[in-house]
Design a protein around this motif. Structure first.
Motif, short mmCIF file in Angstrom:
data_model
loop_
_atom_site.label_atom_id
_atom_site.label_comp_id
_atom_site.label_asym_id
_atom_site.label_seq_id
_atom_site.Cartn_x
_atom_site.Cartn_y
_atom_site.Cartn_z
N THR A 1 0.67 -1.12 0.31
CA THR A 1 0.07 -0.10 -0.05
C THR A 1 0.71 1.14 0.19
OG1 THR A 1 -0.28 0.78 2.80
CG2 THR A 1 -1.78 -1.14 1.40
N GLU A 2 2.63 1.10 0.01
CA GLU A 2 2.90 2.23 -0.02
C GLU A 2 3.04 2.92 -1.40
OE1 GLU A 2 4.70 3.53 2.53
OE2 GLU A 2 3.68 2.52 3.63
N ASN A 3 2.96 1.72 -2.85
CA ASN A 3 2.61 2.39 -3.29
C ASN A 3 1.52 1.41 -4.46
OD1 ASN A 3 2.39 2.46 -6.26
ND2 ASN A 3 4.04 2.40 -7.07
N PRO A 4 -0.25 2.31 -3.66
CA PRO A 4 -1.20 1.43 -4.17
C PRO A 4 -1.13 0.29 -5.37
CG PRO A 4 -1.41 3.52 -4.17
CD PRO A 4 -0.08 3.52 -4.15
N ALA A 5 -0.26 0.57 -6.05
CA ALA A 5 -0.55 0.31 -7.83
C ALA A 5 -0.24 -1.11 -7.74
CB ALA A 5 -0.12 1.03 -8.79
N GLY A 6 0.87 -1.84 -7.12
CA GLY A 6 1.52 -2.73 -7.08
C GLY A 6 0.90 -3.35 -6.12
N LEU A 7 -0.47 -3.47 -5.65
CA LEU A 7 -1.58 -4.19 -4.79
C LEU A 7 -2.45 -5.26 -6.24
CD1 LEU A 7 -2.54 -4.29 -1.93
CD2 LEU A 7 -4.59 -3.56 -2.79
N THR A 8 -2.00 -4.69 -7.33
CA THR A 8 -2.68 -5.84 -8.31
C THR A 8 -1.09 -6.86 -8.66
OG1 THR A 8 -1.10 -4.51 -10.40
CG2 THR A 8 -3.47 -3.61 -9.90
N GLY A 9 -0.59 -6.76 -7.78
CA GLY A 9 0.79 -8.09 -8.34
C GLY A 9 0.40 -9.49 -6.85
N LEU A 10 -0.87 -9.15 -6.39
CA LEU A 10 -1.33 -10.56 -5.65
C LEU A 10 -1.96 -11.41 -6.21
CD1 LEU A 10 -2.97 -7.79 -2.48
CD2 LEU A 10 -1.11 -9.57 -2.44
N ASP A 11 -1.83 -12.85 -5.21
CA ASP A 11 -2.60 -13.24 -6.01
C ASP A 11 -3.46 -13.83 -6.16
OD1 ASP A 11 -3.60 -16.28 -6.48
OD2 ASP A 11 -2.09 -16.64 -5.10
N THR A 12 -4.17 -13.46 -7.28
CA THR A 12 -6.17 -13.47 -7.84
C THR A 12 -6.95 -14.26 -7.24
OG1 THR A 12 -5.82 -15.11 -9.72
CG2 THR A 12 -5.22 -12.86 -9.29
N LEU A 13 -6.97 -15.47 -6.40
CA LEU A 13 -7.50 -16.35 -6.19
C LEU A 13 -7.48 -16.61 -4.62
CD1 LEU A 13 -7.30 -19.18 -7.94
CD2 LEU A 13 -8.57 -17.80 -8.16
N ARG A 14 -6.61 -15.12 -3.59
CA ARG A 14 -7.00 -15.13 -1.93
C ARG A 14 -7.30 -14.63 -1.36
NH1 ARG A 14 -3.70 -19.79 -0.28
NH2 ARG A 14 -2.26 -20.90 -1.63
N LEU A 15 -7.57 -14.69 -0.82
CA LEU A 15 -7.95 -13.18 0.22
C LEU A 15 -6.91 -13.26 0.86
CD1 LEU A 15 -9.86 -11.25 1.67
CD2 LEU A 15 -10.81 -12.93 2.96
N PHE A 16 -6.15 -12.01 1.52
CA PHE A 16 -5.14 -11.78 2.56
C PHE A 16 -5.33 -10.57 3.83
CE2 PHE A 16 -3.44 -12.86 -1.43
CZ PHE A 16 -2.05 -13.67 -1.68
N ALA A 17 -4.58 -11.25 4.62
CA ALA A 17 -5.00 -10.43 6.12
C ALA A 17 -2.99 -10.25 6.85
CB ALA A 17 -5.50 -11.05 7.42
N GLU A 18 -3.30 -9.57 7.42
CA GLU A 18 -1.88 -9.47 8.01
C GLU A 18 -1.83 -8.50 9.02
OE1 GLU A 18 2.30 -8.65 5.00
OE2 GLU A 18 1.52 -6.64 5.78
N THR A 19 -0.95 -9.05 9.56
CA THR A 19 -0.46 -7.99 11.18
C THR A 19 0.94 -8.01 11.24
OG1 THR A 19 -1.25 -7.69 13.21
CG2 THR A 19 -1.03 -9.81 12.80
N SER A 20 1.63 -7.05 11.78
CA SER A 20 2.70 -6.59 12.28
C SER A 20 2.84 -5.91 13.65
CB SER A 20 3.25 -5.56 11.66
OG SER A 20 3.30 -5.40 9.79
N ALA A 21 4.02 -6.59 14.70
CA ALA A 21 4.61 -5.31 15.26
C ALA A 21 6.39 -5.18 15.19
CB ALA A 21 4.20 -6.51 16.86
N PHE A 22 6.49 -4.51 16.31
CA PHE A 22 8.03 -4.88 16.51
C PHE A 22 8.45 -4.58 18.03
CE2 PHE A 22 5.68 -0.56 17.42
CZ PHE A 22 6.72 0.27 18.28
N LEU A 23 10.10 -4.75 18.43
CA LEU A 23 10.19 -4.07 19.13
C LEU A 23 11.94 -3.40 19.41
CD1 LEU A 23 10.23 -8.09 21.11
CD2 LEU A 23 8.97 -5.75 21.85
#
Length: 400
Positions: free
Chosen positions: A62-84
């Motif tokens: 989503t930093e370059n929203p156009a890059g979202l079109t590279g995702l696998d077309t047959l999947r739904l994705f969820a992502e979470t991040s954490a840091f220390l």
């Protein structure tokens, strides 16, 4: 869908609750909009944070929203991040050390219909977090001193909706529509008197992206991209709460103005056999920000990111170790803050791995971050780790 539903129910409240919590311990986060949050989320953190020319079947870009079109077309994705991270600060007046950690981002993404992709999520934009004391002589009493305590917390968060469209086989465009919101509290205390400055702001914002991707042959492909975000005015609603002997009085204060800086960037990547090389350049015009202190000024920041990854074997039948992605990167930039007229340098080096797990991938990155201004006016060092968990589920039965 059940797994992703449970992930949303578990992580989204945590991310929402932590969106305004302390994600830094920098004493200079009291100025402007706070410390700008970068490099603490995303599966490409180990590659120096490259994004403008990046696309992948598992990359929620989503930093370059156009890059979202590279995702696998047959999947739904969820992502979470954490840091220390462990941070150390130095200046001519002293030094400090702190340890912080938090959930840093959450996102959902997938294809809606052919050529149309969407994502939604929550990420931090900036953070305020500091605590220090100052002892000064009492005026008129040379042998008497008083101690002031300064502390602050809060920051800005970003809720976004991303739309990306594949205009042709090779060309994609995208837009992030965001709602920026947040509040900060800056407190100065002396004895039994406390003065708290409360600030709140909110506004809508949009930024844009473009990507051109081409497959050269079976073993090689390249992608080039560009991003742009315009300057956006933010009105800060201010109030002051004065507490004396447990009695609090609140009064309004004149509203102030800050800005989300204009920025643009270009970048590209080359994938050849098992290797991927990427390079980004961006300019953020932070000079539009006001610090409110004559000693501290903001200036435009140039940033160069370089990343590399190695993927030994792309087949699920291969051994586990051959399905691990190895990553490394460097991020070089000019600091956006100038103190007492002194500028300097900033860099981050990172390395990590992408580990396949059941129904998803875990991307872990270790990094070292350093900022140094001339004449030892200010120095910062940070060691940290970021972890992103990307979960996917086949969604082919509902695809059009």
């Amino acid at each position: 869908m059940k797994v992703i539903k449970y992930l949303i129910l578990f992580f989204l409240p945590a991310v929402t609750a932590n969106a305004q919590n302390i994600m830094t311990s920098s004493p200079y986060s009291m100025f402007g909009l706070g410390e700008i949050v970068t490099g603490l989320y995303g599966s490409n953190s180990a590659m120096g944070g490259v994004s403008t020319g990046m696309r992948d079947a598992w990359l929620i870009n989503t930093e370059n929203p156009a890059g979202l079109t590279g995702l696998d077309t047959l999947r739904l994705f969820a992502e979470t991040s954490a840091f220390l991270k462990s941070e150390s600060y130095r200046s001519k007046s002293g030094s400090s050390h702190a340890f912080t950690g938090n959930v840093s981002a959450f996102s959902l993404a997938g294809r809606i219909i052919p050529r149309w992709y969407m994502a939604a999520g929550l990420t931090p934009y900036s953070s305020v977090g500091y605590y220090f004391q100052s002892t000064q002589p009492l005026e008129g009493s040379p042998d008497s001193y008083y101690t002031s305590i300064f502390e602050g917390y809060g920051g800005l968060s970003k809720v976004y909706l991303t739309n990306a469209f594949m205009l042709t086989k090779n060309l994609s465009v995208g837009v992030n529509v965001s709602y920026i919101f947040g509040n900060t509290k800056l407190t100065e205390s002396q004895s039994d008197i406390s003065v708290e400055n409360r600030m709140y702001t909110h506004n809508f914002y949009a930024d844009f992206g473009l990507q051109y991707h081409r497959q050269l042959n079976r073993d090689a492909s390249f992608t080039v991209g560009a991003v742009y975000g315009y300057k956006q005015r933010l009105k800060l609603e201010n109030s002051i709460a004065i507490t004396y002997s447990s009695n609090e009085t609140e009064q309004s204060k004149k509203n102030t103005t800050q800005y989300l800086p204009q920025y643009f960037g270009v970048g590209g990547s080359l994938a050849y056999k098992k290797w991927t090389y990427a390079l980004d350049y961006s300019l953020h015009q932070y000079s539009c920000l006001s610090s409110g202190d004559s000693r501290v000024k903001f200036k435009d920041s140039h940033e160069l990111k370089m990343g590399i990854s190695y993927f030994p074997d792309g087949y699920t039948s291969g051994s586990y170790w051959k399905r691990i992605t190895y990553k490394a990167g460097v991020d070089l930039s000019t600091p956006y803050m100038q103190i007492n007229g002194q500028t300097g340098y900033s860099y981050r080096v990172s390395a990590g791995m992408g580990l396949p797990v059941m129904n998803g991938r875990i991307n872990a990155a270790f990094y070292y971050d350093r900022t140094q201004l001339k004449n030892n006016v200010f120095g910062r060092e940070a060691f940290g780790v970021t972890v992103s968990y990307t979960l996917s589920e086949l969604f082919y039965k509902l695809k059009l």
